[in-house]
Write a protein that holds these residues in place. Structure first.
Motif, mmCIF file in Angstrom:
data_model
loop_
_atom_site.group_PDB
_atom_site.id
_atom_site.type_symbol
_atom_site.label_atom_id
_atom_site.label_comp_id
_atom_site.label_asym_id
_atom_site.label_seq_id
_atom_site.Cartn_x
_atom_site.Cartn_y
_atom_site.Cartn_z
ATOM 1 N N ILE A 165 -46.394 -51.345 33.335
ATOM 2 C CA ILE A 165 -46.975 -50.502 32.267
ATOM 3 C C ILE A 165 -45.910 -49.551 31.707
ATOM 4 O O ILE A 165 -45.767 -49.410 30.487
ATOM 5 C CB ILE A 165 -48.211 -49.715 32.796
ATOM 6 C CG1 ILE A 165 -49.360 -50.695 33.073
ATOM 7 C CG2 ILE A 165 -48.648 -48.632 31.805
ATOM 8 C CD1 ILE A 165 -50.481 -50.134 33.923
ATOM 9 N N MET A 166 -45.120 -48.967 32.610
ATOM 10 C CA MET A 166 -44.085 -48.022 32.161
ATOM 11 C C MET A 166 -43.039 -48.708 31.281
ATOM 12 O O MET A 166 -42.621 -48.176 30.251
ATOM 13 C CB MET A 166 -43.408 -47.362 33.366
ATOM 14 C CG MET A 166 -44.259 -46.265 33.974
ATOM 15 S SD MET A 166 -43.511 -45.543 35.424
ATOM 16 C CE MET A 166 -42.225 -44.586 34.663
ATOM 17 N N ASN A 168 -43.510 -51.380 29.504
ATOM 18 C CA ASN A 168 -44.153 -51.704 28.225
ATOM 19 C C ASN A 168 -44.307 -50.472 27.349
ATOM 20 O O ASN A 168 -44.132 -50.561 26.136
ATOM 21 C CB ASN A 168 -45.530 -52.332 28.478
ATOM 22 C CG ASN A 168 -45.421 -53.825 28.657
ATOM 23 O OD1 ASN A 168 -44.940 -54.520 27.766
ATOM 24 N ND2 ASN A 168 -45.814 -54.312 29.811
ATOM 25 N N VAL A 169 -44.647 -49.344 27.961
ATOM 26 C CA VAL A 169 -44.819 -48.088 27.186
ATOM 27 C C VAL A 169 -43.485 -47.670 26.581
ATOM 28 O O VAL A 169 -43.425 -47.267 25.424
ATOM 29 C CB VAL A 169 -45.404 -46.981 28.100
ATOM 30 C CG1 VAL A 169 -45.304 -45.611 27.432
ATOM 31 C CG2 VAL A 169 -46.854 -47.283 28.431
ATOM 32 N N LEU A 170 -42.428 -47.807 27.370
ATOM 33 C CA LEU A 170 -41.106 -47.386 26.869
ATOM 34 C C LEU A 170 -40.590 -48.304 25.765
ATOM 35 O O LEU A 170 -39.845 -47.881 24.887
ATOM 36 C CB LEU A 170 -40.087 -47.348 28.017
ATOM 37 C CG LEU A 170 -40.280 -46.214 29.038
ATOM 38 C CD1 LEU A 170 -39.403 -46.447 30.253
ATOM 39 C CD2 LEU A 170 -39.959 -44.859 28.428
ATOM 40 N N LYS A 171 -40.976 -49.579 25.838
ATOM 41 C CA LYS A 171 -40.575 -50.595 24.832
ATOM 42 C C LYS A 171 -39.071 -50.511 24.551
ATOM 43 O O LYS A 171 -38.637 -50.322 23.409
ATOM 44 C CB LYS A 171 -41.379 -50.420 23.554
ATOM 45 C CG LYS A 171 -42.811 -50.852 23.769
ATOM 46 C CD LYS A 171 -43.508 -50.986 22.439
ATOM 47 C CE LYS A 171 -44.823 -51.695 22.613
ATOM 48 N NZ LYS A 171 -45.986 -51.018 22.527
#
Lengths: 174, 100
Positions: A165-166, A168-171
């Protein structure tokens, strides 16, 4: 069953490291809509580098710790232990731990890469396979600790999901 | 008379050794020494890094040098030779008035 708990430590450490670091690379690279070969190249490059650094790190750390222990024993015995069976045991342990950490890391890395190697890759499949592998590692962790298997699996998969998730959030790929 | 020395039949040693390898391996290795018929190892003191072991070895012609080499290779140190029996037969220690 002759089970060495030290090896278990490096199997878990290396596998989790390889799985999640390589998954991070795959997620990061695939965000840019690049071809299969680029994802494989980047992930394999990362996997090999990670396996070598993990192996080297374990070698250096274990050398320092194990030779430190040997020195303490030498002081108690009032003799040197160079060229004895005891020193050969120390050397073997260092080499075994170093190899276990590196090989586990590489095998762990192959899990998220494998769909791309078969040209059926997508980040979702890699994430799914990685979570299954983490669940197996959680089971193995429960076996080593002789604690609740379910809690070990939930802990391992949960921590893996937080990292996914982290990333993906940071992209980071954009 | 060097070169025709009496054969050692029994050897009792006080040995200080690390915890690893265990006394099981030490017993195996000492039991494999030439002319050794049997060994007995007993642990009598355990420290944080080391342990003291009393080793009794019996055989037909025990080589002290070989025994010492095996012990040292496994990380041990011979603290003292506490008893030795040599010759054609094993002579047991006799009790004297001081021992009573």
């Amino acid at each position: 069953m002759n089970f060495n708990i030290e090896e278990g430590r490096y199997i878990i450490l290396g596998s989790v490291d390889g799985l999640l670091a390589t998954l991070g690379i795959i997620i990061g690279v695939s965000i840019g809509n690049v071809g299969n070969s680029i994802v494989v190249g980047a992930a394999l490059g990362g996997a090999i580098a990670l396996a070598m650094t993990n192996s080297l790190g374990a070698y250096l750390a274990e050398s320092a710790v194990e030779y430190g222990k040997l020195t303490v024993t030498e002081k108690s015995l009032l003799r040197k232990l160079e060229n004895t069976y005891v020193e050969s045991l120390t050397r073997k342990k260092i080499m075994r731990d170093s190899a276990t950490h590196g090989v586990s890391s590489f095998i762990g890395s192959l899990v998220p890469i494998s769909p791309y190697l078969l040209s059926t890759g997508s980040p979702i499949i890699s994430i799914g396979l990685s979570l299954i592998a983490l669940a197996l590692l959680g089971f193995y962790s429960g076996f080593i600790s002789k604690r609740n298997y379910i809690i070990s699996i939930i802990k391992m998969v949960g921590l893996g999901m937080i990292i996914v998730i982290m990333v993906n959030v940071l992209k980071l790929g954009r | 008379m060097i070169g025709n020395m009496a054969q050692i039949k029994r050897l009792v040693l006080d040995v200080l050794k690390p915890h690893e390898p265990t006394i099981i391996q030490l017993a195996h290795d000492l039991g494999d020494v030439d002319n050794v018929d049997g060994v007995n190892l007993s642990l009598y003191e355990v420290d944080q890094q080391t342990e003291n072991v009393k080793i009794t070895i019996e055989g037909s012609d025990i080589s002290y040098n070989l025994v010492e080499h095996v012990i040292e290779n496994l990380g041990g140190v011979v603290h003292s030779v506490d008893e030795i029996a040599a010759g054609k037969k094993i002579v047991e220690e006799e009790e004297t008035l001081h021992d009573r």
